[in-house]
Design a protein around this motif. Structure first.
Motif, PDB file in Angstrom:
ATOM      1  N   GLN A  76      44.644  54.894 -70.957  1.00 20.62           N
ATOM      2  CA  GLN A  76      44.222  56.371 -70.774  1.00 20.62           C
ATOM      3  C   GLN A  76      45.400  57.476 -70.904  1.00 20.62           C
ATOM      4  O   GLN A  76      46.422  57.225 -70.374  1.00 20.62           O
ATOM      5  CB  GLN A  76      43.585  56.619 -69.331  1.00 20.62           C
ATOM      6  N   LYS A 123      34.748  51.011 -85.135  1.00 23.55           N
ATOM      7  CA  LYS A 123      35.385  50.106 -86.092  1.00 23.55           C
ATOM      8  C   LYS A 123      34.465  49.799 -87.207  1.00 23.55           C
ATOM      9  O   LYS A 123      33.391  49.404 -87.061  1.00 23.55           O
ATOM     10  CB  LYS A 123      36.160  49.229 -85.388  1.00 23.55           C
ATOM     11  N   GLY A 181      37.383  46.206 -76.695  1.00 30.49           N
ATOM     12  CA  GLY A 181      36.135  47.228 -76.789  1.00 30.49           C
ATOM     13  C   GLY A 181      36.374  48.503 -76.050  1.00 30.49           C
ATOM     14  O   GLY A 181      35.668  49.696 -76.289  1.00 30.49           O
ATOM     15  N   LYS A 182      37.516  48.713 -75.587  1.00 26.45           N
ATOM     16  CA  LYS A 182      37.934  50.193 -74.924  1.00 26.45           C
ATOM     17  C   LYS A 182      39.366  50.608 -75.090  1.00 26.45           C
ATOM     18  O   LYS A 182      39.945  49.395 -75.332  1.00 26.45           O
ATOM     19  CB  LYS A 182      37.512  50.062 -73.431  1.00 26.45           C
ATOM     20  N   PRO A 183      39.783  51.822 -74.750  1.00 23.11           N
ATOM     21  CA  PRO A 183      41.156  52.077 -75.118  1.00 23.11           C
ATOM     22  C   PRO A 183      42.198  51.278 -74.291  1.00 23.11           C
ATOM     23  O   PRO A 183      42.030  50.837 -73.062  1.00 23.11           O
ATOM     24  CB  PRO A 183      41.247  53.593 -74.821  1.00 23.11           C
ATOM     25  N   THR A 184      43.436  51.021 -74.933  1.00 25.89           N
ATOM     26  CA  THR A 184      44.202  50.033 -73.895  1.00 25.89           C
ATOM     27  C   THR A 184      44.806  50.903 -72.981  1.00 25.89           C
ATOM     28  O   THR A 184      45.065  50.307 -71.821  1.00 25.89           O
ATOM     29  CB  THR A 184      45.347  49.531 -74.881  1.00 25.89           C
ATOM     30  N   MET A 214      33.290  51.806 -78.913  1.00 28.34           N
ATOM     31  CA  MET A 214      34.340  51.259 -79.982  1.00 28.34           C
ATOM     32  C   MET A 214      33.739  51.535 -81.649  1.00 28.34           C
ATOM     33  O   MET A 214      32.884  51.000 -81.945  1.00 28.34           O
ATOM     34  CB  MET A 214      34.669  50.127 -79.724  1.00 28.34           C
ATOM     35  N   THR A 236      47.797  58.884 -78.968  1.00 29.84           N
ATOM     36  CA  THR A 236      46.445  58.421 -78.247  1.00 29.84           C
ATOM     37  C   THR A 236      46.562  56.791 -78.207  1.00 29.84           C
ATOM     38  O   THR A 236      47.710  56.408 -78.575  1.00 29.84           O
ATOM     39  CB  THR A 236      45.423  58.582 -79.433  1.00 29.84           C
ATOM     40  N   SER A 237      45.739  56.306 -77.651  1.00 24.21           N
ATOM     41  CA  SER A 237      45.894  55.009 -77.348  1.00 24.21           C
ATOM     42  C   SER A 237      45.128  54.143 -78.634  1.00 24.21           C
ATOM     43  O   SER A 237      44.440  54.786 -79.381  1.00 24.21           O
ATOM     44  CB  SER A 237      44.854  54.478 -76.117  1.00 24.21           C
ATOM     45  N   CYS A 238      45.239  53.008 -78.809  1.00 21.90           N
ATOM     46  CA  CYS A 238      44.685  52.209 -79.705  1.00 21.90           C
ATOM     47  C   CYS A 238      43.319  51.437 -78.845  1.00 21.90           C
ATOM     48  O   CYS A 238      43.645  51.203 -77.607  1.00 21.90           O
ATOM     49  CB  CYS A 238      45.446  51.119 -80.111  1.00 21.90           C
ATOM     50  N   THR A 239      42.385  50.777 -79.537  1.00 22.68           N
ATOM     51  CA  THR A 239      41.405  49.876 -78.943  1.00 22.68           C
ATOM     52  C   THR A 239      41.473  48.564 -79.478  1.00 22.68           C
ATOM     53  O   THR A 239      41.140  48.528 -80.558  1.00 22.68           O
ATOM     54  CB  THR A 239      40.216  50.605 -79.091  1.00 22.68           C
TER      55      THR A 239
END
Lengths: 329, 329
Positions: free
Chosen positions: B202, B3, B197-200, B1, B189-192
């Motif tokens: 795939q 940020k 800590g990982k993409p919501t 992640m 794309t996904s958000c996190t």
């Protein structure tokens, strides 16, 4: 490459069509689509013209309007506009008081704006913005790069032009604001230029590019991702070293997003940076936070500090009515 | 992640500290940091309160100020605020004319705002926003989701509150604007979510989620990435099917970025959508383009259309002075 586009070759044209339609009360597309201009010129006012490669939106066309720019010349993505664009813009917006070009210090932009300045048949001056303290002589630049501080120069000089300052006064003011301005940025991810179709640079999942340029060009060093406070300390430290401000000095603080970083993180950076500035006895008199000088979808941000006296703050506060920056009207 | 943060547990607090410092002329952090409020309340005016999970900035706190909200209650990222936040906000900003809650239709938000509405000891009404036409009964929702149309409801109802409309009038107006508003979005794309800590979700390099929600929750279908024109046709088609507008109708068009999509692409989408609306005989009377109701760093956008008569457009045009939306002052 994942982008909301139709055809790589038409991105700029279609985007400008949408932009000028959405802001038809403020801007008009110039002849042949070579530039974007203020819809209603102000007779007797020095015309301010900027431009550069696209992909940094809202810079520059988003800053056309009352109290800021009179025209902007957009090149293709990360590509300098051509001298004929600047020449056409100057002929369209000069009302007799001359033209001031505001140019970010990249070799291509410098060469093309200089050619236009030599060809245009009216009084003209050029303000070169080179606020990026990260590196000297980088990929596209001799000397320092022009980055987010360009917005601050355009706003303050734009306000002075609107009140009727002369070409010579505006040139001097622009140079002074540029000198009082310093910036530095960090990237967490790369951007992807549409025509290239792949990321401009490779970066590890735990890395950041400290001192990155607004085209994804290299900065000072590639390091492990650090905390917001540590990043703020390095960016702000480099800026303050450059500006050498005395305690008690008032400043304008711009925390600028590069396009892929959420506003929530930008305000967190604002919080980190303002504490550091406070520790140095500086007073943040004005804040601006958001994606104003972007690098397509790059994640990261830059910090810009401008030392400002009361007269400069008054110009910052003066009414502005553009697509991307608006207050007082 | 990747940020710009210090500690996952402090993101909201630090971001709000930066936000309230940067906009201290407009907003103040409420007691205990439970809410953000308008700095200068207007006596006799119905107080407008909204809120919801964070991660959608500038929604909602960015819309506090003259002509829009009086307070916003931010929950943790993508997590409903608690009833005590809304209760504290209501007690702080009610000046005697009552409180209007504006709530996006998510189960958690609905339950907690309803509890607050029952506990607060002043007149109050609630406007529920459910503008998303993509799906019914999704991950966090019974019925339709509330998305970017919330901004339009808050702006128009906020202007009416500022001129002195009563609680009953504002409730009716809010319901009417919500009914006249429809939205749909797409994610590339996904958000996190920081705490995860990982993409919501795939998503493949050539896929998009059509009808995505603003938390990255599923939409209608996962399909191959299409052209901007095709995406605009599907989003706008679903919206127009829902609204059933007659030719000649004036509309407000919001092309909203989810956080990771450059402005250049958003204006290209504006161009695609405006042509479709024109083909249906609709007149885009007002445009708004930018990342206003975001999903952290998700790439993608949503389209919102609001049918607006002259009175509604006048309320849209009325002065607004908030951190994220400002005109006329």
């Amino acid at each position: 490459m994942k982008k909301l586009i139709n055809d790589v070759d038409n991105i700029l044209t279609e985007s400008l069509d949408g932009f000028t339609a959405a802001h038809a009360d403020i801007v008009t597309l110039g002849e042949g689509g070579l530039f974007v201009r203020r819809k209603t010129p102000k007779p007797g006012k020095v015309a301010l013209i900027s431009g550069g490669g696209s992909g940094h939106e809202p810079l520059h066309a988003g800053f056309i309007g009352h109290g800021m720019l009179d025209a902007a010349c957009p090149g293709q993505v990360f590509t300098s506009p051509t001298p004929d664009q600047m020449l056409a813009a100057a002929q369209a917006v000069n009302t007799g008081a001359g033209v001031l070009f505001i140019v970010k210090n990249y070799s291509g932009d410098m060469m093309n704006f200089q050619m236009a300045a030599e060809m245009v048949d009216c009084d003209n001056e050029t303000v070169i913005v080179n606020d990026d303290v990260a590196v000297e002589n980088s990929t596209y630049t001799t000397g320092r790069r022009g980055v987010a501080g360009t917005l601050i120069v355009e706003k303050i000089v734009g306000a002075a032009a609107e009140r009727g300052d002369s070409l010579e006064q505006l040139k001097a003011l622009g140079d002074a604001v540029n000198k009082a301005t310093a910036s530095m940025g960090v990237a967490l991810t790369s951007c992807t230029v549409p025509a290239a179709g792949k990321p401009t640079f490779q970066i590890g999942p735990d890395e950041m590019e400290m001192g990155v340029g607004i085209h994804g060009e290299p900065g000072r060093r590639r390091v492990k991702l650090a905390s917001a406070d540590d990043i703020a300390a390095e960016l702000t430290g480099a800026i303050l070293k450059d500006l050498s401000l005395k305690a008690g000095q008032e400043v304008i603080l711009l925390v600028n997003g590069f396009g892929g970083t959420p506003l929530m993180e930008l305000y967190l950076m604002v919080n980190s940076v303002r504490k550091i500035l406070g520790d140095h006895g500086l007073k943040v008199a004005r804040f601006l936070t958001g994606p104003y000088v972007t690098s397509l979808e790059m994640a990261g941000c830059s910090v810009t500090v401008t030392a400002a006296d009361a007269a400069t703050l008054a110009l910052w506060d003066a009414p502005v009515h553009t697509p991307a920056l608006r207050w007082g009207v």
